[in-house]
Write a protein that holds these residues in place. Structure first.
Motif, PDB file in Angstrom:
ATOM      1  N   SER A  64      17.873 -21.440  -3.910  1.00  0.00           N
ATOM      2  CA  SER A  64      17.698 -21.089  -2.504  1.00  0.00           C
ATOM      3  C   SER A  64      17.519 -22.355  -1.658  1.00  0.00           C
ATOM      4  CB  SER A  64      16.488 -20.167  -2.357  1.00  0.00           C
ATOM      5  OG  SER A  64      16.138 -20.018  -1.023  1.00  0.00           O
ATOM      6  N   TYR A  65      16.735 -23.299  -2.166  1.00  0.00           N
ATOM      7  CA  TYR A  65      16.544 -24.561  -1.449  1.00  0.00           C
ATOM      8  C   TYR A  65      17.867 -25.313  -1.325  1.00  0.00           C
ATOM      9  CZ  TYR A  65      15.292 -29.265  -0.227  1.00  0.00           C
ATOM     10  OH  TYR A  65      15.250 -30.483   0.409  1.00  0.00           O
ATOM     11  N   LEU A  66      18.646 -25.349  -2.398  1.00  0.00           N
ATOM     12  CA  LEU A  66      19.938 -26.040  -2.347  1.00  0.00           C
ATOM     13  C   LEU A  66      20.876 -25.409  -1.318  1.00  0.00           C
ATOM     14  CD1 LEU A  66      20.787 -26.891  -6.062  1.00  0.00           C
ATOM     15  CD2 LEU A  66      20.072 -28.442  -4.242  1.00  0.00           C
ATOM     16  N   ALA A  67      20.886 -24.084  -1.256  1.00  0.00           N
ATOM     17  CA  ALA A  67      21.722 -23.401  -0.266  1.00  0.00           C
ATOM     18  C   ALA A  67      21.265 -23.760   1.148  1.00  0.00           C
ATOM     19  CB  ALA A  67      21.672 -21.889  -0.481  1.00  0.00           C
ATOM     20  N   LYS A 103       2.941 -33.975  -3.686  1.00  0.00           N
ATOM     21  CA  LYS A 103       2.324 -34.863  -4.678  1.00  0.00           C
ATOM     22  C   LYS A 103       3.167 -35.041  -5.931  1.00  0.00           C
ATOM     23  CE  LYS A 103      -1.241 -35.483  -2.156  1.00  0.00           C
ATOM     24  NZ  LYS A 103      -1.067 -36.542  -1.193  1.00  0.00           N
ATOM     25  N   ASN A 104       3.884 -34.005  -6.336  1.00  0.00           N
ATOM     26  CA  ASN A 104       4.681 -34.050  -7.557  1.00  0.00           C
ATOM     27  C   ASN A 104       5.789 -35.090  -7.407  1.00  0.00           C
ATOM     28  OD1 ASN A 104       6.981 -33.391  -9.291  1.00  0.00           O
ATOM     29  ND2 ASN A 104       5.787 -31.589  -9.877  1.00  0.00           N
ATOM     30  N   PRO A 105       5.880 -36.063  -8.342  1.00  0.00           N
ATOM     31  CA  PRO A 105       6.889 -37.121  -8.206  1.00  0.00           C
ATOM     32  C   PRO A 105       8.333 -36.611  -8.159  1.00  0.00           C
ATOM     33  CG  PRO A 105       5.311 -37.674  -9.932  1.00  0.00           C
ATOM     34  CD  PRO A 105       5.005 -36.273  -9.501  1.00  0.00           C
ATOM     35  N   LEU A 106       8.651 -35.579  -8.937  1.00  0.00           N
ATOM     36  CA  LEU A 106      10.009 -35.036  -8.922  1.00  0.00           C
ATOM     37  C   LEU A 106      10.321 -34.402  -7.564  1.00  0.00           C
ATOM     38  CD1 LEU A 106      12.679 -34.253 -10.291  1.00  0.00           C
ATOM     39  CD2 LEU A 106      11.550 -32.154 -11.033  1.00  0.00           C
ATOM     40  N   ILE A 107       9.394 -33.599  -7.054  1.00  0.00           N
ATOM     41  CA  ILE A 107       9.615 -32.937  -5.760  1.00  0.00           C
ATOM     42  C   ILE A 107       9.672 -33.981  -4.641  1.00  0.00           C
ATOM     43  CG2 ILE A 107       8.707 -31.221  -4.146  1.00  0.00           C
ATOM     44  CD1 ILE A 107       9.681 -30.010  -6.748  1.00  0.00           C
ATOM     45  N   LYS A 108       8.848 -35.017  -4.742  1.00  0.00           N
ATOM     46  CA  LYS A 108       8.878 -36.083  -3.731  1.00  0.00           C
ATOM     47  C   LYS A 108      10.227 -36.798  -3.753  1.00  0.00           C
ATOM     48  CE  LYS A 108       5.131 -38.432  -2.939  1.00  0.00           C
ATOM     49  NZ  LYS A 108       4.039 -39.414  -3.004  1.00  0.00           N
ATOM     50  N   THR A 109      10.780 -37.016  -4.939  1.00  0.00           N
ATOM     51  CA  THR A 109      12.095 -37.637  -5.061  1.00  0.00           C
ATOM     52  C   THR A 109      13.171 -36.740  -4.468  1.00  0.00           C
ATOM     53  OG1 THR A 109      11.384 -38.775  -7.066  1.00  0.00           O
ATOM     54  CG2 THR A 109      13.752 -38.594  -6.708  1.00  0.00           C
ATOM     55  N   ILE A 110      13.083 -35.443  -4.747  1.00  0.00           N
ATOM     56  CA  ILE A 110      14.041 -34.494  -4.171  1.00  0.00           C
ATOM     57  C   ILE A 110      13.924 -34.503  -2.641  1.00  0.00           C
ATOM     58  CG2 ILE A 110      14.615 -32.035  -3.961  1.00  0.00           C
ATOM     59  CD1 ILE A 110      13.845 -31.768  -6.940  1.00  0.00           C
ATOM     60  N   TYR A 111      12.704 -34.583  -2.134  1.00  0.00           N
ATOM     61  CA  TYR A 111      12.471 -34.622  -0.695  1.00  0.00           C
ATOM     62  C   TYR A 111      13.123 -35.860  -0.076  1.00  0.00           C
ATOM     63  CZ  TYR A 111       9.643 -34.103   3.609  1.00  0.00           C
ATOM     64  OH  TYR A 111       9.204 -33.945   4.895  1.00  0.00           O
ATOM     65  N   GLU A 150       9.836 -29.877   4.105  1.00  0.00           N
ATOM     66  CA  GLU A 150       8.651 -30.086   3.260  1.00  0.00           C
ATOM     67  C   GLU A 150       8.026 -28.758   2.832  1.00  0.00           C
ATOM     68  OE1 GLU A 150       4.883 -33.051   2.991  1.00  0.00           O
ATOM     69  OE2 GLU A 150       5.394 -32.309   4.987  1.00  0.00           O
ATOM     70  N   ARG A 151       7.956 -27.797   3.748  1.00  0.00           N
ATOM     71  CA  ARG A 151       7.400 -26.478   3.388  1.00  0.00           C
ATOM     72  C   ARG A 151       8.202 -25.831   2.270  1.00  0.00           C
ATOM     73  NH1 ARG A 151       6.260 -26.351   8.813  1.00  0.00           N
ATOM     74  NH2 ARG A 151       8.223 -25.395   9.426  1.00  0.00           N
ATOM     75  N   ARG A 152       9.514 -25.926   2.349  1.00  0.00           N
ATOM     76  CA  ARG A 152      10.354 -25.349   1.299  1.00  0.00           C
ATOM     77  C   ARG A 152      10.135 -26.064  -0.037  1.00  0.00           C
ATOM     78  NH1 ARG A 152      14.659 -22.064   2.987  1.00  0.00           N
ATOM     79  NH2 ARG A 152      14.657 -21.711   5.218  1.00  0.00           N
ATOM     80  N   LEU A 153       9.952 -27.369   0.018  1.00  0.00           N
ATOM     81  CA  LEU A 153       9.724 -28.121  -1.214  1.00  0.00           C
ATOM     82  C   LEU A 153       8.325 -27.887  -1.778  1.00  0.00           C
ATOM     83  CD1 LEU A 153      11.665 -31.329  -0.266  1.00  0.00           C
ATOM     84  CD2 LEU A 153      12.154 -29.817  -2.180  1.00  0.00           C
ATOM     85  N   ILE A 154       7.358 -27.671  -0.930  1.00  0.00           N
ATOM     86  CA  ILE A 154       6.008 -27.350  -1.412  1.00  0.00           C
ATOM     87  C   ILE A 154       6.026 -26.020  -2.153  1.00  0.00           C
ATOM     88  CG2 ILE A 154       3.692 -26.667  -0.638  1.00  0.00           C
ATOM     89  CD1 ILE A 154       3.906 -28.951   1.440  1.00  0.00           C
ATOM     90  N   ARG A 155       6.821 -25.055  -1.665  1.00  0.00           N
ATOM     91  CA  ARG A 155       6.970 -23.798  -2.398  1.00  0.00           C
ATOM     92  C   ARG A 155       7.568 -24.040  -3.777  1.00  0.00           C
ATOM     93  NH1 ARG A 155       9.890 -20.147   1.874  1.00  0.00           N
ATOM     94  NH2 ARG A 155       9.654 -21.935   3.182  1.00  0.00           N
ATOM     95  N   LEU A 156       8.525 -24.957  -3.870  1.00  0.00           N
ATOM     96  CA  LEU A 156       9.088 -25.325  -5.173  1.00  0.00           C
ATOM     97  C   LEU A 156       8.033 -25.956  -6.062  1.00  0.00           C
ATOM     98  CD1 LEU A 156      12.590 -26.964  -4.626  1.00  0.00           C
ATOM     99  CD2 LEU A 156      12.069 -24.881  -5.864  1.00  0.00           C
ATOM    100  N   GLU A 157       7.218 -26.812  -5.470  1.00  0.00           N
ATOM    101  CA  GLU A 157       6.163 -27.497  -6.208  1.00  0.00           C
ATOM    102  C   GLU A 157       5.170 -26.502  -6.793  1.00  0.00           C
ATOM    103  OE1 GLU A 157       3.715 -31.560  -5.374  1.00  0.00           O
ATOM    104  OE2 GLU A 157       3.680 -30.076  -3.783  1.00  0.00           O
ATOM    105  N   GLU A 158       4.844 -25.480  -6.018  1.00  0.00           N
ATOM    106  CA  GLU A 158       3.902 -24.458  -6.473  1.00  0.00           C
ATOM    107  C   GLU A 158       4.482 -23.626  -7.605  1.00  0.00           C
ATOM    108  OE1 GLU A 158       3.201 -22.411  -2.837  1.00  0.00           O
ATOM    109  OE2 GLU A 158       1.808 -23.930  -2.081  1.00  0.00           O
TER     110      GLU A 158
END
Length: 160
Positions: A64-67, A103-111, A150-158
């Motif tokens: 969903s995030y990629l779309a 905070k998650n390094p992978l999600i931060k890199t994706i961001y 960022e909100r969408r990525l935080i949902r991924l992080e959770e």
């Protein structure tokens, strides 16, 4: 990790490879299969080594995030093209420090990579709790500070 995960990974890689290449000759199919086996084997070794397997790539949230990201890239692409063609629209390059709560390094890199993939913006520095972003105009930075990406990525992080 289960064996099923690696079969799914191999299938997704095979599908992706075939969609990109479209080749059906025996030599290229064999080379594609060999590369898929190699990548799957490397991923399994990395998962065993760091004990931190990443399952996010097969989640609905990530797709969903990629779309959403593809849609944003399309919209900003149109905006950049309009600014180039219409001289009345301003292009005022600027840099700004953007606060980041991921905070998650992978999600931060994706961001950071998502910002860079979006036309008109480039992440030039990644800090512990900030990014320095260069943009073609202030509106691009304002939109980033609104925080939808960022909100969408935080949902991924959770979910991870």
């Amino acid at each position: 990790m289960t064996t099923r995960y690696y079969f799914i990974l191999a299938f997704v890689l095979a599908l992706f490879w075939f969609l990109l290449s479209g080749h059906t000759s025996i030599l290229l199919l064999t080379l594609g299969l060999a590369s898929i086996i190699l990548v799957t084997w490397l991923v399994s070794r990395m998962d065993r080594n760091d004990n931190a397997p990443i399952r996010m790539l097969f989640s609905i949230e990530f797709l969903s995030y990629l779309a959403w990201l593809v849609w944003q890239v399309l919209l900003t692409n149109i905006d950049v093209a309009r600014r180039i063609w219409k001289t009345s629209l301003p292009i005022k390059p600027t840099c700004r420090k953007i606060k980041v709560s991921v905070k998650n390094p992978l999600i931060k890199t994706i961001y950071a990579n998502s910002i860079t993939l979006t036309p008109g913006t480039v992440t030039t520095e990644v800090g512990e709790d900030y990014f320095i972003v260069h943009a073609l105009n202030v509106e691009g930075l304002d939109e980033l500070e609104e925080g939808e990406m960022e909100r969408r990525l935080i949902r991924l992080e959770e979910k991870q």
